[in-house]
Motif scaffolding. Sequence first.
Motif, short mmCIF file in Angstrom:
data_model
loop_
_atom_site.label_atom_id
_atom_site.label_comp_id
_atom_site.label_asym_id
_atom_site.label_seq_id
_atom_site.Cartn_x
_atom_site.Cartn_y
_atom_site.Cartn_z
N ASN A 90 51.76 43.07 40.84
CA ASN A 90 51.43 44.05 39.80
C ASN A 90 49.93 44.16 39.53
O ASN A 90 49.51 44.41 38.40
N VAL A 91 49.13 44.00 40.55
CA VAL A 91 47.67 44.14 40.44
C VAL A 91 47.31 45.59 40.79
O VAL A 91 47.86 46.16 41.72
N ALA A 120 46.59 41.76 36.80
CA ALA A 120 45.19 42.11 36.56
C ALA A 120 44.92 43.55 36.99
O ALA A 120 45.55 44.06 37.92
N LYS A 121 43.99 44.18 36.30
CA LYS A 121 43.57 45.55 36.60
C LYS A 121 42.06 45.54 36.76
O LYS A 121 41.34 45.03 35.91
N ILE A 133 37.53 34.22 39.69
CA ILE A 133 38.94 34.24 39.32
C ILE A 133 39.11 35.29 38.23
O ILE A 133 38.40 35.26 37.22
N ILE A 134 40.05 36.20 38.46
CA ILE A 134 40.40 37.20 37.46
C ILE A 134 41.76 36.77 36.90
O ILE A 134 42.74 36.71 37.63
N VAL A 140 39.38 44.49 34.04
CA VAL A 140 37.98 44.40 34.43
C VAL A 140 37.42 45.80 34.65
O VAL A 140 37.93 46.56 35.48
N THR A 141 36.36 46.13 33.91
CA THR A 141 35.67 47.42 34.07
C THR A 141 34.17 47.24 34.25
O THR A 141 33.44 48.21 34.30
#
Length: 185
Positions: A90-91, A120-121, A133-134, A140-141
């Motif tokens: 689901n990234v 994560a997006k 590491i996310i 994250v923008t």
Amino acid sequence: MKYDALLALMEPILAHPTTITALHNEARNCLIAGDLNKSKRLEQLIKIFHNSYVPATVQIGAGTTFAYGGIGTIIHAQAKVGRNCSIGSNVTIGGGQGTHPATRLSVPKIEDNVYIATGAKIFGPVLVGKFSIIGANAVVTKDVPAFTIMGGNPAKEIKKITKDNYTRYKSFIGRNIEYSEGIFT
């Protein structure tokens, strides 16, 4: 039994399951060779088998893997993913407004040995630095410096990865490499 005919039909596929990485590599090879029809059909197999969108135009480095078969993964057609990355289920790695001054892309560029946790997006013209590491469900923008752990919505720096704590995170970001002082340069 109710599904015997379907199981018999699917037996060749079930006997030799494939990964997003294998299908993507084959689709990309077909694209480069000019066989657009076969490339598109292989992209469709990624959708059917993995419920994911990873077009052949995406550049994915060697050793990159998709956790849990990459279920629900969406990667923008122009995104670039480095070597030895791990991408959770689901990234989303998607486009945005403007272009990044260093990459000249309007989509994310993920450097080598990055771990992207489930949900994560990463959107827009951002650069995710090596050995980062996310965290799960992070959004994250903005650029992520190398050796940084990010989490939250919007994503914020949680911790730096240093020579002193690297071994704690090695299983996420360094699983395919041997540790050396040189990775921090």
